[in-house]
Design an enzyme around this catalytic site. Structure first.
Site, PDB file in Angstrom:
ATOM      1  N   GLU A   1      37.231  -2.329 -51.463  1.00 17.99           N
ATOM      2  CA  GLU A   1      37.932  -2.178 -50.184  1.00 17.99           C
ATOM      3  C   GLU A   1      38.174  -0.710 -49.848  1.00 17.99           C
ATOM      4  OE1 GLU A   1      40.337  -5.412 -51.889  1.00 17.99           O
ATOM      5  OE2 GLU A   1      40.835  -5.924 -49.825  1.00 17.99           O
TER       6      GLU A   1
ATOM      7  N   ARG B   1      45.243   0.807 -45.243  1.00 21.72           N
ATOM      8  CA  ARG B   1      45.073  -0.627 -45.139  1.00 21.72           C
ATOM      9  C   ARG B   1      46.285  -1.199 -44.391  1.00 21.72           C
ATOM     10  NH1 ARG B   1      46.575  -5.241 -49.363  1.00 21.72           N
ATOM     11  NH2 ARG B   1      45.633  -6.949 -48.221  1.00 21.72           N
TER      12      ARG B   1
ATOM     13  N   ASN C   1      46.880   2.126 -49.734  1.00 23.71           N
ATOM     14  CA  ASN C   1      47.388   0.761 -49.570  1.00 23.71           C
ATOM     15  C   ASN C   1      48.876   0.774 -49.921  1.00 23.71           C
ATOM     16  OD1 ASN C   1      47.962  -1.931 -49.575  1.00 23.71           O
ATOM     17  ND2 ASN C   1      46.346  -2.509 -51.033  1.00 23.71           N
TER      18      ASN C   1
ATOM     19  N   HIS D   1      41.764 -10.437 -46.131  1.00 29.55           N
ATOM     20  CA  HIS D   1      40.705  -9.935 -47.026  1.00 29.55           C
ATOM     21  C   HIS D   1      39.468  -9.492 -46.230  1.00 29.55           C
ATOM     22  CE1 HIS D   1      42.366 -12.700 -50.446  1.00 29.55           C
ATOM     23  NE2 HIS D   1      42.810 -11.475 -50.613  1.00 29.55           N
TER      24      HIS D   1
ATOM     25  N   ARG E   1      49.829 -19.381 -54.911  1.00 35.64           N
ATOM     26  CA  ARG E   1      49.934 -20.037 -53.596  1.00 35.64           C
ATOM     27  C   ARG E   1      49.268 -21.414 -53.625  1.00 35.64           C
ATOM     28  NH1 ARG E   1      47.768 -14.967 -50.986  1.00 35.64           N
ATOM     29  NH2 ARG E   1      49.570 -13.596 -50.729  1.00 35.64           N
TER      30      ARG E   1
END
Ligand code: ADP
Length: 392
Positions: free
Chosen positions: A378, A88, A7, A177, A236
């Site tokens: 993940e 990713r 990643n 996601h 956020r």
């Protein structure tokens, strides 16, 4: 078979080496502050973290350090031991409806999506380029955050904006996601012994999104064109009236980009509480009676419950709600408050099970809808994709 799951961010590179198909983690590590003289490379050796601080001016150097580190610490004997690398990639647009073996053409296609993910995709490509150079003979696979959501129907992914914006610029909901939502919902379907189950996954980390999964397919998700849409998160705002942009831009003499930055980095838990983006701080201060910390928590619970209600109606029923990621896996109070907020659906929490950690059912046998904690993974999902494409 050893697979590296990678990643790459703009100044960091996380990696995990997995033994497949057993899915055992051989090692993991991280390069931070890429581009600086005091960058840090950390790798786990026999379970212990080993860190070095040194100049790492670009991703090429970072990747070489990772590859050399694996050999130096006798984690692998030679580069031939690595069968594949999975990367990713944040934005796959409408081009990538599946993971893909990386070629020059694929790199160009990912670059063509840079406008949609200007912060993330260029960094992902930098990581891919560096690994292709360091391990030229090894299969490299791109696994996209958006792919799992490509099964959404038009009524779920289109905004009610001028249709030409979609046609000309790709303005639509993509969702993110995806690897996590897929991993967790596949596991939930196994626990439910029902591949056709209707599931809502609550991925609640610093970034957070919900996903409605029907029969293994994403039918709706809360993030949109970018990860800003949906429920409030650590920093956020989630959904707001876009008119706020103009009002704050006028009042505070800021550009739209600056206001957008405030919505991305100074809102959510942090913005409402004025304390922190971390749920642990919010809950502690809430328990100390702080009003704004309490509000930050309550707003998040309400917004999540709103989405659960809407997905319940959209799917025409629900078998299970699943909690995952930092908050979803660790914060029993957040889970119980969310489940309480939707108890009209016939959900009954088992407080004893909900107070524990790790994969488990957290509702009573009487509960009409089940709820689970399922830790996300993940990296395993990325490694599985590399194996699947390597066989083809
Ligand atoms: P991301 O991958 O989006 O950065 P994570 O899934 O790692 O986020 O979640 C990180 C967040 O989870 C933290 O900001 C914090 O709010 C929350 N959290 C709550 N309890 C824990 C815990 N025990 N360990 C780590 N994170 C926790």
């Amino acid at each position: 078979m050893k697979i590296l799951a990678v990643n790459a961010g703009s100044s960091s590179l996380k990696f995990q080496l997995l033994e497949m198909p057993s899915e055992e983690v051989i090692t993991s590590g991280l390069v931070e502050r890429i581009g600086y003289y005091n960058a840090v490379f950390t790798i786990k050796v026999n379970g212990e973290k080993v860190s070095v601080t040194q100049e790492i001016l670009d991703h090429k150097v970072a990747v070489q350090l990772v590859v050399d580190g694996l050999i130096k610490h006798h984690i692998i004997d030679s580069l031939e031991d690595i069968t594949g690398v999975g990367h990713r990639v944040v934005q796959g647009g409408e081009i990538f409806k599946d993971s893909v073996v990386i070629t020059d053409k694929v790199i160009d296609q990912i670059k063509s999506l840079n406008d949609l993910a200007p912060l993330h995709n260029p960094a992902n490509i930098t990581g891919i380029d560096a690994f292709r150079k360091a391990l030229p003979k090894v299969i490299q696979v791109g696994v996209f955050d958006t792919t799992f959501h490509q099964t959404m129907k038009e009524d779920a992914y289109l905004y009610a904006t001028p249709y030409e914006w979609y046609q000309k610029y790709g303005v639509r909901k993509y969702g993110f996601h995806g690897t996590s939502h897929q991993y967790v919902s596949e596991r939930a379907a196994i626990l439910l012994k029902n591949p056709k189950a209707k599931i809502i996954v609550c991925h609640l980390g610093n970034g957070a999104s919900l996903c409605a999964v029907d029969s293994g397919k994403s039918v709706d998700t809360s993030m949109g064109l970018t990860p800003l849409e949906g429920i409030p998160m650590g920093t956020r705002s989630g959904n707001v009236d876009p008119s706020i942009l103009m009002l704050i831009s006028d009042k505070e003499d800021k550009t739209y980009a600056q206001v957008l930055d405030d919505l991305n980095k100074k809102s959510g838990y942090l913005g409402v509480s004025g304390i922190s983006n971390d749920s642990r701080d919010i809950i502690r201060e809430m328990q100390n009676g702080d009003h704004r910390a309490t509000l930050a928590h309550q707003i998040q619970i309400k917004r999540i419950a709103d989405y659960i209600g809407s997905y319940y109606v959209y799917m025409g029923g629900l078998d299970a709600i699943v909690f995952t990621a930092g908050i979803g896996e660790n914060e029993s109070l957040v889970r119980s408050h969310i489940l309480n907020a939707v108890k009209v659906l016939g959900i009954e929490v088992d407080p004893e099970e909900n107070s524990k950690r790790g994969e488990r059912l957290i509702t009573t046998p009487q509960s009409k809808i089940k709820a689970f904690i399922i830790p996300t993974n993940e990296e395993v999902m990325i490694a599985r994709e590399v194996i699947r494409l390597e066989k083809n």
